[in-house]
Design an enzyme around this catalytic site. Sequence first.
Site, PDB file in Angstrom:
ATOM      1  N   ARG A   1       0.825  -1.219   0.000  1.00  0.00           N
ATOM      2  CA  ARG A   1       0.000   0.000   0.000  1.00  0.00           C
ATOM      3  C   ARG A   1       0.857   1.268   0.000  1.00  0.00           C
ATOM      4  O   ARG A   1       0.476   2.269   0.614  1.00  0.00           O
ATOM      5  CB  ARG A   1      -0.940   0.055   1.224  1.00  0.00           C
ATOM      6  CG  ARG A   1      -2.096  -0.893   1.314  1.00  0.00           C
ATOM      7  CD  ARG A   1      -3.052  -0.788   0.145  1.00  0.00           C
ATOM      8  NE  ARG A   1      -2.768  -1.838  -0.797  1.00  0.00           N
ATOM      9  CZ  ARG A   1      -3.119  -3.094  -0.629  1.00  0.00           C
ATOM     10  NH1 ARG A   1      -3.809  -3.440   0.389  1.00  0.00           N
ATOM     11  NH2 ARG A   1      -2.797  -4.005  -1.512  1.00  0.00           N
TER      12      ARG A   1
ATOM     13  N   GLU B   1      -5.085   3.420   6.520  1.00  0.00           N
ATOM     14  CA  GLU B   1      -4.960   3.441   5.056  1.00  0.00           C
ATOM     15  C   GLU B   1      -5.667   4.691   4.529  1.00  0.00           C
ATOM     16  O   GLU B   1      -5.230   5.316   3.566  1.00  0.00           O
ATOM     17  CB  GLU B   1      -5.594   2.171   4.484  1.00  0.00           C
ATOM     18  CG  GLU B   1      -5.483   2.064   2.985  1.00  0.00           C
ATOM     19  CD  GLU B   1      -5.988   0.738   2.439  1.00  0.00           C
ATOM     20  OE1 GLU B   1      -5.556  -0.332   2.921  1.00  0.00           O
ATOM     21  OE2 GLU B   1      -6.834   0.774   1.535  1.00  0.00           O
TER      22      GLU B   1
ATOM     23  N   CYS C   1     -11.342  -0.034   2.773  1.00  0.00           N
ATOM     24  CA  CYS C   1     -10.664  -0.429   3.990  1.00  0.00           C
ATOM     25  C   CYS C   1     -10.057   0.801   4.652  1.00  0.00           C
ATOM     26  O   CYS C   1      -9.385   1.602   4.017  1.00  0.00           O
ATOM     27  CB  CYS C   1      -9.596  -1.465   3.683  1.00  0.00           C
ATOM     28  SG  CYS C   1     -10.309  -3.077   3.374  1.00  0.00           S
TER      29      CYS C   1
HETATM   30  N1  EPU Z   1     -12.649 -11.232   8.309  1.00  0.00           N
HETATM   31  C1  EPU Z   1     -13.368 -11.339   9.481  1.00  0.00           C
HETATM   32  N2  EPU Z   1     -14.150 -10.283   9.869  1.00  0.00           N
HETATM   33  C2  EPU Z   1     -14.235  -9.147   9.133  1.00  0.00           C
HETATM   34  C3  EPU Z   1     -13.484  -9.045   7.939  1.00  0.00           C
HETATM   35  C4  EPU Z   1     -12.704 -10.116   7.542  1.00  0.00           C
HETATM   36  O1  EPU Z   1     -13.318 -12.349  10.161  1.00  0.00           O
HETATM   37  O2  EPU Z   1     -14.964  -8.238   9.550  1.00  0.00           O
HETATM   38  C5  EPU Z   1     -11.847 -12.385   7.861  1.00  0.00           C
HETATM   39  C6  EPU Z   1     -12.449 -12.976   6.597  1.00  0.00           C
HETATM   40  O3  EPU Z   1     -13.450 -13.881   6.866  1.00  0.00           O
HETATM   41  C7  EPU Z   1     -11.238 -13.586   5.926  1.00  0.00           C
HETATM   42  C8  EPU Z   1     -10.083 -12.692   6.365  1.00  0.00           C
HETATM   43  O4  EPU Z   1     -10.549 -11.964   7.500  1.00  0.00           O
HETATM   44  O5  EPU Z   1     -11.001 -14.893   6.429  1.00  0.00           O
HETATM   45  C9  EPU Z   1      -9.647 -11.739   5.250  1.00  0.00           C
HETATM   46  O6  EPU Z   1     -10.739 -10.912   4.841  1.00  0.00           O
HETATM   47  P1  EPU Z   1     -10.861 -10.302   3.368  1.00  0.00           P
HETATM   48  O7  EPU Z   1     -10.739 -11.386   2.350  1.00  0.00           O
HETATM   49  O8  EPU Z   1     -12.046  -9.428   3.329  1.00  0.00           O
HETATM   50  O9  EPU Z   1      -9.533  -9.482   3.164  1.00  0.00           O
HETATM   51  P2  EPU Z   1      -8.912  -8.289   3.978  1.00  0.00           P
HETATM   52  O10 EPU Z   1      -7.497  -8.651   4.201  1.00  0.00           O
HETATM   53  O11 EPU Z   1      -9.732  -7.907   5.151  1.00  0.00           O
HETATM   54  C10 EPU Z   1      -8.063  -7.084   1.824  1.00  0.00           C
HETATM   55  C11 EPU Z   1      -7.907  -5.655   1.411  1.00  0.00           C
HETATM   56  C12 EPU Z   1      -9.197  -5.127   0.805  1.00  0.00           C
HETATM   57  C13 EPU Z   1      -9.608  -6.005  -0.353  1.00  0.00           C
HETATM   58  C14 EPU Z   1      -9.750  -7.444   0.152  1.00  0.00           C
HETATM   59  C15 EPU Z   1     -10.109  -8.416  -0.945  1.00  0.00           C
HETATM   60  C16 EPU Z   1      -6.351  -4.453   2.839  1.00  0.00           C
HETATM   61  C17 EPU Z   1      -6.197  -3.555   4.006  1.00  0.00           C
HETATM   62  N3  EPU Z   1      -7.588  -4.832   2.578  1.00  0.00           N
HETATM   63  O12 EPU Z   1      -8.997  -7.108   2.909  1.00  0.00           O
HETATM   64  O13 EPU Z   1      -8.925  -3.841   0.313  1.00  0.00           O
HETATM   65  O14 EPU Z   1     -10.820  -5.555  -0.908  1.00  0.00           O
HETATM   66  O15 EPU Z   1      -8.501  -7.857   0.724  1.00  0.00           O
HETATM   67  O16 EPU Z   1      -9.168  -8.337  -1.965  1.00  0.00           O
HETATM   68  O17 EPU Z   1      -5.387  -4.771   2.171  1.00  0.00           O
HETATM   69  C18 EPU Z   1      -9.114  -1.496   0.485  1.00  0.00           C
HETATM   70  O18 EPU Z   1      -7.897  -1.463   0.370  1.00  0.00           O
HETATM   71  O19 EPU Z   1      -9.826  -0.459   0.525  1.00  0.00           O
HETATM   72  C19 EPU Z   1      -9.754  -2.771   0.591  1.00  0.00           C
HETATM   73  C20 EPU Z   1     -11.017  -2.907   0.891  1.00  0.00           C
END
Ligand code: EPU
Length: 310
Positions: free
Chosen positions: A168, A302, A219
């Site tokens: 990022r 972020e 995010c």
């Molecule tokens: N999870 C939870 N509770 C929540 C959210 C997530 O338990 O409230 C768990 C999910 O079930 C999953 C794990 O955490 O097992 C990862 O969740 P997710 O796949 O949503 O990915 P993330 O790491 O939370 C990242 C990016 C997002 C992007 C998603 C999908 C960052 C900070 N976030 O989220 O990016 O959309 O992957 O590609 O890197 C953004 O940058 O604005 C953003 C939304």
Amino acid sequence: MLAAAEMKIETNARIPTWFGIGGGADRLVRPRSVEDVRRCVEIDSRLRVLGDGANLLVDDDGVAELVVAMEQPSAETELGRVDVDHGSGLVRVGAGADFAKVINECVRRGLSGLEGLGGIPATIGGAVVMNAGGTFGQIADSVSKVFAVSREGRTITLDRAEIAFGYRRSGLNHLIITGVELRLKTVGESEKSALRDRLKEVMAYKKQSQPMAENSAGCCFKNPTLHATVESIGEAGKRVSAGMLIDRAGCKGLRIGGAEVSERHGNFLVTRPGATARDVIRLMEEVERRVMDAFGVRLEREVVVWRRTP
Ligand code: EPU
């Protein structure tokens, strides 16, 4: 194309952000060409660049520096154009072009590399500055050149190897990005539908896991790397989901004024009508405190916050 001299300076202008709240700009301009951007730097070298406003919170008092709004509705302008060379896989894009449109266009033309980045609202310039991405990839992997203007008014071309992309981050925040060259992979006719399916799959995943229809800046926090092993969360050195930490810290549904932690994804702070930027800032601070108390993990923002500087 508008000449630099015709660029209009709007006063007390609204700054459109995805949060849909916050203060405005004392002065705002909408450049259309690199020459316009050079003119902006002459007007105020401390200028602030506005992309799609997708990852931005403007404090309620607004900002005094010149706000340079890059979002280009028109592909006719130097900053809004998208030129695809299918044979070489090189795509030249103006910094103000809409990221989603560029992704769609590339997928449609059979160019692979961006299809995992669907559903990230941004201008191309904004996406590069913060190395937009997620679980399915990051834009840095497709960037071959960046074109920019320095705050001294110099035009600059940077090769991929000169850019310190990280998680990022790009290290390019001091520059005003005016365009990007992407290097994508040309796929054959038979593989085109696989690209389209991948993009659909990524969008569907986000739709079910994120509150895409609500006012938020995506995010809010970066996914932190654990400095020490946290039981039932992960080993030291592992990058974990900030959303998961916020969720496990019991913050979902937490509300301050008109700002609320999304019930769907913990890393999304959503705003209701009447919310102020202050509400969101206080909610961010509260979430940071609770995650620190629960897991000893410091969340890094972020979302960029613009504040009026004296
Ligand atoms: N999870 C939870 N509770 C929540 C959210 C997530 O338990 O409230 C768990 C999910 O079930 C999953 C794990 O955490 O097992 C990862 O969740 P997710 O796949 O949503 O990915 P993330 O790491 O939370 C990242 C990016 C997002 C992007 C998603 C999908 C960052 C900070 N976030 O989220 O990016 O959309 O992957 O590609 O890197 C953004 O940058 O604005 C953003 C939304």
